[in-house]
Design a protein around this motif. Structure first.
Motif, mmCIF file in Angstrom:
data_model
loop_
_atom_site.group_PDB
_atom_site.id
_atom_site.type_symbol
_atom_site.label_atom_id
_atom_site.label_comp_id
_atom_site.label_asym_id
_atom_site.label_seq_id
_atom_site.Cartn_x
_atom_site.Cartn_y
_atom_site.Cartn_z
ATOM 1 N N GLY A 12 0.824 -1.217 0.000
ATOM 2 C CA GLY A 12 0.000 0.000 0.000
ATOM 3 C C GLY A 12 0.852 1.258 0.000
ATOM 4 N N GLU A 13 1.895 1.253 0.830
ATOM 5 C CA GLU A 13 2.795 2.405 0.886
ATOM 6 C C GLU A 13 3.575 2.555 -0.412
ATOM 7 N N ALA A 71 2.544 1.684 -3.379
ATOM 8 C CA ALA A 71 1.602 2.214 -4.376
ATOM 9 C C ALA A 71 1.399 3.712 -4.176
ATOM 10 N N GLU A 72 1.287 4.137 -2.917
ATOM 11 C CA GLU A 72 1.129 5.573 -2.646
ATOM 12 C C GLU A 72 2.397 6.341 -2.997
ATOM 13 N N GLU A 93 2.386 6.880 -6.640
ATOM 14 C CA GLU A 93 1.401 7.905 -6.998
ATOM 15 C C GLU A 93 1.912 9.310 -6.649
ATOM 16 N N LYS A 94 2.486 9.467 -5.463
ATOM 17 C CA LYS A 94 2.962 10.781 -5.015
ATOM 18 C C LYS A 94 4.171 11.268 -5.816
ATOM 19 N N GLU A 101 8.796 11.556 0.757
ATOM 20 C CA GLU A 101 7.679 10.596 0.758
ATOM 21 C C GLU A 101 8.130 9.191 1.152
ATOM 22 N N LEU A 146 6.209 7.752 4.333
ATOM 23 C CA LEU A 146 5.430 6.518 4.187
ATOM 24 C C LEU A 146 6.087 5.350 4.918
#
Length: 151
Positions: A23-24, A26-27, A30-31, A67, A71
């Motif tokens: 999940g991290e 993927a974020e 994205e970021k 990030e 994250l």
């Protein structure tokens, strides 16, 4: 088998747990607008001595550092608001370069694991099967029945 991809590092004002789960990751993608392997590669280039003449890709962003650390803290169990406050306090303009090794370490553990980290055993998995080498189950065929002589 699975690995936690969690690591503990001395960073900023203490010792913290970091983890980038799926999940991290993927974020993070994205970021940053870049995949985790690209981010890892770009961070590794920032760690090289300038004398080598290797420049990181022009797309490298400060978000690769900020990030990844933010994250990683969240994935390590820190509250999201606290993680953001830590990053704002310790990874700001003038502090980015000193935080590149931390970000590189966090993403490296997420993508490659820690060499000395033992994979988790599933229930019922015996100690002998976990410690068996790949060669243990291999039976070699020989064309002759005689063993080679040692000197």
């Amino acid at each position: 088998m699975s690995r936690s991809a969690k690591t503990t590092l001395d960073w900023a004002d203490g010792t913290y747990a970091f983890r980038l789960g799926l999940g991290e990751l993927a974020e993070l993608q994205e970021k940053c607008g870049a995949g985790p392997w690209f981010i890892q590669s770009a961070l590794s280039m920032l760690l090289l001595p300038p004398e080598l003449g290797i420049t990181p890709p022009k797309e490298v962003s400060p978000a690769y550092v900020t990030e990844t650390i933010r994250l990683g803290l969240i994935g390590g169990g820190m509250d999201a608001v606290q993680a953001l406050k830590k990053v704002r306090a310790y990874v700001d303009v003038g502090q980015l370069t000193e935080n590149v090794p931390v970000a590189f370490g966090i993403i490296g553990v997420a993508l490659q694991g820690i060499p000395e980290e033992e994979p988790e055993k599933s229930e019922g998995e015996s100690e002998t099967s976990a410690n068996r080498s790949p060669e243990a189950g291999f039976v070699s065929r020989r064309s002759s029945g005689s063993e080679p002589q040692s000197d």
